[in-house]
Design a protein around this motif. Sequence first.
Motif, PDB file in Angstrom:
ATOM      1  N   ASP A   1       0.852  -1.186   0.000  1.00 32.46           N
ATOM      2  CA  ASP A   1       0.000   0.000   0.000  1.00 32.46           C
ATOM      3  C   ASP A   1       0.888   1.236   0.000  1.00 32.46           C
ATOM      4  O   ASP A   1       2.103   1.149   0.204  1.00 32.46           O
ATOM      5  CB  ASP A   1      -0.911  -0.005   1.229  1.00 32.46           C
ATOM      6  N   PHE A   2       0.282   2.391  -0.224  1.00 31.63           N
ATOM      7  CA  PHE A   2       0.999   3.657  -0.153  1.00 31.63           C
ATOM      8  C   PHE A   2       0.177   4.621   0.678  1.00 31.63           C
ATOM      9  O   PHE A   2      -1.040   4.714   0.514  1.00 31.63           O
ATOM     10  CB  PHE A   2       1.252   4.250  -1.544  1.00 31.63           C
ATOM     11  N   SER A   3       0.840   5.333   1.587  1.00 33.06           N
ATOM     12  CA  SER A   3       0.189   6.343   2.424  1.00 33.06           C
ATOM     13  C   SER A   3       0.888   7.673   2.238  1.00 33.06           C
ATOM     14  O   SER A   3       2.107   7.728   2.094  1.00 33.06           O
ATOM     15  CB  SER A   3       0.268   5.960   3.904  1.00 33.06           C
ATOM     16  N   ASP A   4       0.106   8.745   2.275  1.00 33.10           N
ATOM     17  CA  ASP A   4       0.662  10.098   2.199  1.00 33.10           C
ATOM     18  C   ASP A   4      -0.126  10.978   3.165  1.00 33.10           C
ATOM     19  O   ASP A   4      -1.059  11.673   2.779  1.00 33.10           O
ATOM     20  CB  ASP A   4       0.564  10.635   0.768  1.00 33.10           C
ATOM     21  N   THR A   5       0.252  10.875   4.441  1.00 38.02           N
ATOM     22  CA  THR A   5      -0.397  11.654   5.486  1.00 38.02           C
ATOM     23  C   THR A   5       0.660  12.401   6.281  1.00 38.02           C
ATOM     24  O   THR A   5       1.862  12.215   6.062  1.00 38.02           O
ATOM     25  CB  THR A   5      -1.188  10.737   6.451  1.00 38.02           C
ATOM     26  N   ILE A   6       0.229  13.206   7.211  1.00 38.78           N
ATOM     27  CA  ILE A   6       1.173  13.923   8.080  1.00 38.78           C
ATOM     28  C   ILE A   6       1.988  12.935   8.898  1.00 38.78           C
ATOM     29  O   ILE A   6       3.182  13.119   9.131  1.00 38.78           O
ATOM     30  CB  ILE A   6       0.422  14.904   9.004  1.00 38.78           C
ATOM     31  N   GLU A   7       1.356  11.861   9.322  1.00 41.28           N
ATOM     32  CA  GLU A   7       2.017  10.882  10.179  1.00 41.28           C
ATOM     33  C   GLU A   7       2.914   9.909   9.428  1.00 41.28           C
ATOM     34  O   GLU A   7       3.886   9.408   9.965  1.00 41.28           O
ATOM     35  CB  GLU A   7       0.965  10.071  10.943  1.00 41.28           C
ATOM     36  N   LYS A   8       2.558   9.628   8.174  1.00 42.82           N
ATOM     37  CA  LYS A   8       3.283   8.580   7.462  1.00 42.82           C
ATOM     38  C   LYS A   8       3.247   8.843   5.966  1.00 42.82           C
ATOM     39  O   LYS A   8       2.208   9.161   5.407  1.00 42.82           O
ATOM     40  CB  LYS A   8       2.614   7.234   7.766  1.00 42.82           C
ATOM     41  N   GLN A   9       4.394   8.694   5.327  1.00 37.30           N
ATOM     42  CA  GLN A   9       4.446   8.770   3.880  1.00 37.30           C
ATOM     43  C   GLN A   9       5.338   7.663   3.365  1.00 37.30           C
ATOM     44  O   GLN A   9       6.444   7.461   3.856  1.00 37.30           O
ATOM     45  CB  GLN A   9       4.987  10.102   3.381  1.00 37.30           C
ATOM     46  N   GLY A  10       4.841   6.934   2.380  1.00 38.23           N
ATOM     47  CA  GLY A  10       5.643   5.905   1.750  1.00 38.23           C
ATOM     48  C   GLY A  10       4.880   4.615   1.563  1.00 38.23           C
ATOM     49  O   GLY A  10       3.709   4.490   1.922  1.00 38.23           O
TER      50      GLY A  10
END
Length: 121
Positions: free
Chosen positions: A93-102
Amino acid sequence: MTTTLEGITVTENTHNVALTATAVEKVKALLNQEGRSDLRLRIAVQPGGCSGLIYQLYFDERELENDACVDFDGVELIVDEMSAPYLDGAQIDFSDTIEKQGFSIDNPNASGSCACGDSFH
């Protein structure tokens, strides 16, 4: 033998690793940014890290003998023969949030990981 089902093309030598729609879109964006349409996303497992095994996730122009390949809406995900059993049922999966990116890998075969999260066993 090649089969297409709901935008996913499965070839004769396949694997059971999933790529989420969010990850597919990020991979497409990265490839477009690089101006490369000849690259595939490869995931592999190699010895290393404090828990014994590490993931390698990278773009590769090669397709090696006995590689397993699944096409996710135009993004080819390659897994080598040795890594496939360690990754069976995993999801990228891919996440792009303040807490986590990548990119992240949810692997049901990993019985534990190190504190830094970079390796598993």
